[in-house]
Scaffold this motif. Structure first.
Motif, PDB file in Angstrom:
ATOM      1  N   ALA A 405       0.833  -1.203   0.000  1.00 12.71           N
ATOM      2  CA  ALA A 405       0.000   0.000   0.000  1.00 12.71           C
ATOM      3  C   ALA A 405       0.869   1.255   0.000  1.00 12.71           C
ATOM      4  O   ALA A 405       0.564   2.239  -0.691  1.00 12.71           O
ATOM      5  N   VAL A 406       1.968   1.243   0.758  1.00 15.77           N
ATOM      6  CA  VAL A 406       2.872   2.394   0.777  1.00 15.77           C
ATOM      7  C   VAL A 406       3.506   2.591  -0.593  1.00 15.77           C
ATOM      8  O   VAL A 406       3.591   3.716  -1.105  1.00 15.77           O
ATOM      9  N   ARG A 407       3.936   1.502  -1.208  1.00 14.09           N
ATOM     10  CA  ARG A 407       4.524   1.609  -2.552  1.00 14.09           C
ATOM     11  C   ARG A 407       3.506   2.172  -3.552  1.00 14.09           C
ATOM     12  O   ARG A 407       3.832   3.005  -4.397  1.00 14.09           O
ATOM     13  N   LYS A 408       2.272   1.704  -3.439  1.00 21.16           N
ATOM     14  CA  LYS A 408       1.235   2.170  -4.361  1.00 21.16           C
ATOM     15  C   LYS A 408       0.955   3.649  -4.150  1.00 21.16           C
ATOM     16  O   LYS A 408       0.735   4.400  -5.114  1.00 21.16           O
ATOM     17  N   TYR A 409       0.961   4.101  -2.914  1.00 17.39           N
ATOM     18  CA  TYR A 409       0.765   5.524  -2.624  1.00 17.39           C
ATOM     19  C   TYR A 409       1.883   6.356  -3.253  1.00 17.39           C
ATOM     20  O   TYR A 409       1.630   7.419  -3.840  1.00 17.39           O
ATOM     21  N   ARG A 410       3.108   5.871  -3.166  1.00 19.55           N
ATOM     22  CA  ARG A 410       4.250   6.648  -3.661  1.00 19.55           C
ATOM     23  C   ARG A 410       4.263   6.742  -5.185  1.00 19.55           C
ATOM     24  O   ARG A 410       4.894   7.644  -5.738  1.00 19.55           O
ATOM     25  N   THR A 412       1.902   7.671  -7.137  1.00 21.57           N
ATOM     26  CA  THR A 412       1.230   8.903  -7.584  1.00 21.57           C
ATOM     27  C   THR A 412       1.176   9.954  -6.484  1.00 21.57           C
ATOM     28  O   THR A 412       0.473  10.945  -6.618  1.00 21.57           O
ATOM     29  N   ASP A 413       1.925   9.729  -5.384  1.00 22.46           N
ATOM     30  CA  ASP A 413       1.867  10.630  -4.221  1.00 22.46           C
ATOM     31  C   ASP A 413       0.438  10.803  -3.723  1.00 22.46           C
ATOM     32  O   ASP A 413       0.047  11.889  -3.252  1.00 22.46           O
ATOM     33  N   GLY A 414      -0.352   9.749  -3.829  1.00 25.16           N
ATOM     34  CA  GLY A 414      -1.707   9.774  -3.316  1.00 25.16           C
ATOM     35  C   GLY A 414      -2.710  10.516  -4.163  1.00 25.16           C
ATOM     36  O   GLY A 414      -3.847  10.719  -3.747  1.00 25.16           O
ATOM     37  N   ILE A 415      -2.313  10.922  -5.359  1.00 25.84           N
ATOM     38  CA  ILE A 415      -3.201  11.697  -6.240  1.00 25.84           C
ATOM     39  C   ILE A 415      -3.880  10.768  -7.243  1.00 25.84           C
ATOM     40  O   ILE A 415      -3.215   9.959  -7.900  1.00 25.84           O
ATOM     41  N   VAL A 416      -5.190  10.883  -7.348  1.00 24.09           N
ATOM     42  CA  VAL A 416      -5.945  10.110  -8.329  1.00 24.09           C
ATOM     43  C   VAL A 416      -5.999  10.908  -9.625  1.00 24.09           C
ATOM     44  O   VAL A 416      -6.489  12.035  -9.643  1.00 24.09           O
ATOM     45  N   PRO A 417      -5.481  10.362 -10.722  1.00 24.21           N
ATOM     46  CA  PRO A 417      -5.517  11.101 -11.997  1.00 24.21           C
ATOM     47  C   PRO A 417      -6.947  11.447 -12.385  1.00 24.21           C
ATOM     48  O   PRO A 417      -7.880  10.688 -12.101  1.00 24.21           O
ATOM     49  N   PRO A 418      -7.159  12.597 -13.021  1.00 28.34           N
ATOM     50  CA  PRO A 418      -8.515  13.006 -13.423  1.00 28.34           C
ATOM     51  C   PRO A 418      -9.191  11.933 -14.279  1.00 28.34           C
ATOM     52  O   PRO A 418      -8.602  11.366 -15.183  1.00 28.34           O
ATOM     53  N   GLN A 420     -10.077   8.988 -13.418  1.00 26.03           N
ATOM     54  CA  GLN A 420      -9.771   7.609 -13.062  1.00 26.03           C
ATOM     55  C   GLN A 420     -10.516   7.214 -11.783  1.00 26.03           C
ATOM     56  O   GLN A 420     -10.750   8.056 -10.898  1.00 26.03           O
ATOM     57  N   PRO A 421     -10.904   5.933 -11.641  1.00 26.36           N
ATOM     58  CA  PRO A 421     -11.592   5.489 -10.422  1.00 26.36           C
ATOM     59  C   PRO A 421     -10.655   5.508  -9.226  1.00 26.36           C
ATOM     60  O   PRO A 421      -9.524   5.022  -9.306  1.00 26.36           O
ATOM     61  N   ALA A 422     -11.120   6.061  -8.125  1.00 28.10           N
ATOM     62  CA  ALA A 422     -10.270   6.240  -6.947  1.00 28.10           C
ATOM     63  C   ALA A 422      -9.795   4.915  -6.370  1.00 28.10           C
ATOM     64  O   ALA A 422      -8.690   4.831  -5.819  1.00 28.10           O
ATOM     65  N   TRP A 423     -10.617   3.855  -6.478  1.00 29.10           N
ATOM     66  CA  TRP A 423     -10.262   2.593  -5.837  1.00 29.10           C
ATOM     67  C   TRP A 423      -9.063   1.905  -6.491  1.00 29.10           C
ATOM     68  O   TRP A 423      -8.503   0.961  -5.938  1.00 29.10           O
ATOM     69  N   GLU A 424      -8.665   2.374  -7.674  1.00 25.61           N
ATOM     70  CA  GLU A 424      -7.507   1.778  -8.322  1.00 25.61           C
ATOM     71  C   GLU A 424      -6.204   2.443  -7.883  1.00 25.61           C
ATOM     72  O   GLU A 424      -5.121   2.030  -8.299  1.00 25.61           O
ATOM     73  N   TYR A 425      -6.299   3.455  -7.036  1.00 28.08           N
ATOM     74  CA  TYR A 425      -5.125   4.167  -6.565  1.00 28.08           C
ATOM     75  C   TYR A 425      -5.122   4.176  -5.046  1.00 28.08           C
ATOM     76  O   TYR A 425      -6.097   3.793  -4.398  1.00 28.08           O
ATOM     77  N   MET A 426      -4.018   4.613  -4.466  1.00 31.89           N
ATOM     78  CA  MET A 426      -3.903   4.680  -3.017  1.00 31.89           C
ATOM     79  C   MET A 426      -3.854   6.140  -2.593  1.00 31.89           C
ATOM     80  O   MET A 426      -2.873   6.844  -2.833  1.00 31.89           O
ATOM     81  N   MET A 430      -6.908   6.448   2.336  1.00 34.98           N
ATOM     82  CA  MET A 430      -6.878   4.986   2.251  1.00 34.98           C
ATOM     83  C   MET A 430      -5.656   4.432   2.971  1.00 34.98           C
ATOM     84  O   MET A 430      -5.739   3.412   3.665  1.00 34.98           O
ATOM     85  N   LEU A 431      -4.513   5.089   2.817  1.00 35.37           N
ATOM     86  CA  LEU A 431      -3.302   4.613   3.485  1.00 35.37           C
ATOM     87  C   LEU A 431      -3.423   4.760   4.999  1.00 35.37           C
ATOM     88  O   LEU A 431      -2.992   3.877   5.757  1.00 35.37           O
ATOM     89  N   ILE A 432      -4.021   5.855   5.455  1.00 34.46           N
ATOM     90  CA  ILE A 432      -4.233   6.041   6.895  1.00 34.46           C
ATOM     91  C   ILE A 432      -5.171   4.966   7.437  1.00 34.46           C
ATOM     92  O   ILE A 432      -4.971   4.436   8.536  1.00 34.46           O
ATOM     93  N   SER A 433      -6.200   4.631   6.660  1.00 35.16           N
ATOM     94  CA  SER A 433      -7.100   3.552   7.079  1.00 35.16           C
ATOM     95  C   SER A 433      -6.349   2.237   7.222  1.00 35.16           C
ATOM     96  O   SER A 433      -6.578   1.478   8.177  1.00 35.16           O
TER      97      SER A 433
END
Length: 695
Positions: A405-410, A412-418, A420-426, A430-433
């Motif tokens: 999860a940490v790698r996935k966050y890094r 895109t730095d936690g940013i969901v591309p315009p 795109q579905p949020a659940w495919e990114y971290m 979500m990381l705090i959860s």
């Protein structure tokens, strides 16, 4: 060892669907026949450790359908496989094993492998077969080298999750085991460029652990003790010896092991080395994990001793030099998890239930796990590489899942591309959860000294602060203090009560003053509610100062009476009443059992989603504080009330009955705090509020 009279008739050609064979079930006859031992061990091992028997206990009524106690093997089906260029004949037999005296039965698989002109084939790998199910007694380190080479060449997401720092960021005094010279060397004595090393993650155990101390440091710099040694109190533990062999076989020279690379009786060295634990595991080329161990003498399964399955040596054998027979069990995804939650490793002495191993798993860039039956190689790839069976699946309580999860966050730095579905990114939320969930699991882990909880999470907290900010040195989430402070103790952390692990949890509090009473480190195991909305007119601030921290809470409070009707603060057994005797209808979780009825200060701090006794609902969450002297308070629990039924509570908290308080709590994050510091108490009376300090 020769086969018995009944087993000697078993041949390759006799293994056909419908064939029936009988084997001795008497464990006292162990080792008289390898085939009987194999079948008996396979049946008994499955009977005592498989998840099936949790819901279907072994039958206890004696049937005695045969004069001798036997195990009946019925071949249900066979599969033919050609494993290599020699075109050896391999049969995989799906079989039913049935106890003739107790009528229990299990499904198992065995392989029967005939010889060819060059002898019995080695079944390290079966090409073109979906899954290699051979359970080998010895670990294949050549296979591990191929995994690492593949990771180096083809994986793009296997970078360390710790801050990207060069190796010289490690303190010059950092020591390593030179596995060639078998002695300790310090980093400033090593000239290797680039410098690569292996780290070991394992369990010390309580029986024996060789340690570097001020008295032994110079001796160990010349030469480490051997294995075995003439002095049993000065010998190299088997796990460390095996890890040294793995290090050399992987092409590395230097190994980091905490017990030997840190001077254990030197406070200054401990301070330096513990502060860089995250960097050590993050920078290691590989972390060797003794996941199948209880002590430092357990060894790495498959290295210096056979893997402990059916007592090790009887996994497979050759009969009459013409037939190789062994267990063919394609391990499922939940094998390791099952053993640690319901099987032989559901014990606080074992690796996955020890506190210090938590961040070692999270912070390591790549890990090679030595399990009881197989090795698993974890890196940044979505699934680990395994010797046999199906790759393990992780969940949100698993350290590997959190590292991913940490790698996935890094990425895109936690940013969901315009678009795109949020659940495919971290995202950050979500990381705090996931951090909240992984800490719930951490709270089930065992420390010999509970005051070490903060030390053992410092590296992970530092890494998260670098990645997302917003985390203090003790792991508190600063932007979500409203839910962060509303933890509550539970013996069912993160699990459905009907799916609890076999391991027995018990509440473990630290002495008052070790950690702030409001900190999640003070009482384990615990849960948090999820999601979060601030409560009106409440201000929360946590100022992190390393060894100490300052919590400020500004808001309205009510005085309520709490009565415990039995059971160590468990839900449904604590009642709360307003000062006029009206039932407050709060769901109360006490941190410690009360000796008698108590008047507590109740301060609502957030709206959260809380499950409690029913399905998750939005609730008002509040802290319960005890007045310990004229002006001092400490946390005694948490309480919740469903928003839909909170009319009376809201009326009272907004009335003149409520008081306006500012509470300032100074807490200490080190285990020596209770002895060296006393609780600060300040009272400042003003027209609008009273200023209090809580512990």
């Amino acid at each position: 060892m020769s086969p018995c009279a009944s087993c000697v008739s078993v041949t390759y050609s006799s293994i056909v669907p419908g064939a029936i064979f009988y084997f001795d079930a008497d464990a006292q006859n162990r080792d008289e026949c390898r085939f009987c031992d194999l079948v008996r061990g396979s049946y008994l091992e499955y009977l005592t450790t498989n998840l099936y028997w949790i819901y279907n206990p072994p039958k206890a009524t004696l049937q005695k359908t045969t004069s001798r106690h036997l195990i009946k093997l019925t071949v249900d089906d066979i599969e033919l496989v050609s494993p290599d260029e020699h075109q050896c004949n391999l049969k995989i037999a799906q079989a039913t094993l049935q106890d003739t005296w107790y009528d229990d039965e299990v499904k198992r698989a065995f392989y029967f492998h005939s010889s060819h002109s060059q002898g019995i084939c080695r079944l390290d790998h079966v090409p073109n077969h979906k899954e290699n199910g051979v359970l080998s007694a010895w670990a294949s380190l050549g296979l591990v080298r191929s995994w690492i080479e593949d990771c180096d060449m083809h994986h793009t997401n296997c970078q360390p999750i710790v801050p990207a720092v060069p190796s010289e960021a490690l303190h010059p005094s950092t020591r390593f085991i030179d596995t060639i010279s078998e002695c300790l060397v310090s980093l400033d004595e090593i000239n290797s460029v680039p410098f690569k090393f292996v780290a070991l993650s394992y369990v010390w155990g309580v029986d024996y652990q060789l340690q570097t101390t001020s008295a032994t440091l110079e001796d160990f710099r010349r030469k480490l003790p051997g294995l075995p040694a003439t002095d049993d109190n000065m010998r190299l533990p088997l796990t460390i010896r095996d890890a040294m062999d793995v290090t050399l076989t992987m092409g590395h020279r230097y190994l980091w092991v905490d017990a030997l690379c840190i001077v254990q009786d030197s406070p200054s060295d401990l301070e330096v080395q513990l502060a860089q634990m995250g960097r050590i595991y993050g920078l290691a080329a590989l972390t060797v994990v003794a996941r199948g161990g209880r002590t430092s003498d357990s060894g790495l399964p498959g290295m210096s001793s056979p893997r402990n399955w059916l007592s090790g040596g009887n996994i497979n054998f050759e009969m009459n030099g013409t037939l190789s027979i062994g267990c063919w069990d394609v391990l499922d995804r939940n094998y390791e998890k099952y053993e640690e939650q319901h099987g032989v490793f559901a014990d606080t002495a074992c690796y996955m239930w020890r506190g210090w191993t938590f961040q070692e798993q999270i912070l390591s860039t790549r890990t090679l796990e030595f399990n009881r039956r197989r090795m698993a190689f974890w890196c940044g790839h979505p699934e680990p590489a395994v010797e046999c069976g199906t790759a393990p699946r992780t969940d949100m309580r698993d350290a590997h899942h959190f590292r991913s999860a940490v790698r996935k966050y890094r990425e895109t730095d936690g940013i969901v591309p315009p678009g795109q579905p949020a659940w495919e990114y971290m995202t950050k939320d979500m990381l705090i959860s996931r951090w909240r969930t992984i800490r719930e699991h951490y709270s089930t882990r065992h420390f010999t000294y509970p005051g070490d909880r903060r030390k053992a999470v410092l590296g992970t907290a530092s890494m998260l602060r670098h990645v997302i900010g917003d985390i203090d040195s003790s792991g508190h989430v600063l932007s979500q203090l409203g839910s962060e402070l509303l933890w509550y103790k539970t013996l069912h952390p993160g699990w459905n009560e009907s799916q609890q692990p076999a391991i027995k949890f018990s509440y473990c509090a630290v002495p008052f003053g070790t950690f702030p009473s409001w900190s999640w480190l003070s009482l384990w195991p615990l849960n948090w509610p999820s999601d979060y909305k601030p409560f009106p007119e409440v201000e929360l601030q946590l100022h992190d100062a390393g060894a100490s921290s300052l919590l400020e809470i500004r808001g309205r409070t009510l005085e309520i009476n709490v009565i415990e009707e039995g059971g160590d603060g468990e839900k449904d057994k604590v009642k709360a009443y307003y000062e006029d005797g009206t039932d407050a209808k709060l769901e109360v979780y006490l941190d410690r059992s009360l000796e008698a009825q108590m008047v507590v200060t109740c301060i609502p701090i957030a709206s959260v989603i809380h499950s409690g006794k029913s399905m998750p609902k939005w609730c008002y969450g509040m802290l319960l504080l005890q007045n310990v002297d004229e002006s001092g308070y400490r946390r005694v629990g948490a309480a919740f009330v469903v928003e839909a039924r909170a009319g009376e509570f809201l009326r009272r908290i907004e009335s003149d009955e409520a008081r306006h308080l500012v509470m300032r709590s100074v807490g200490y994050g080190s285990s020596h705090a209770a002895a060296s510091c006393t609780r600060l108490v300040v009272v400042v009376a003003t027209d609008s509020y009273t200023r209090l300090v809580t512990a």
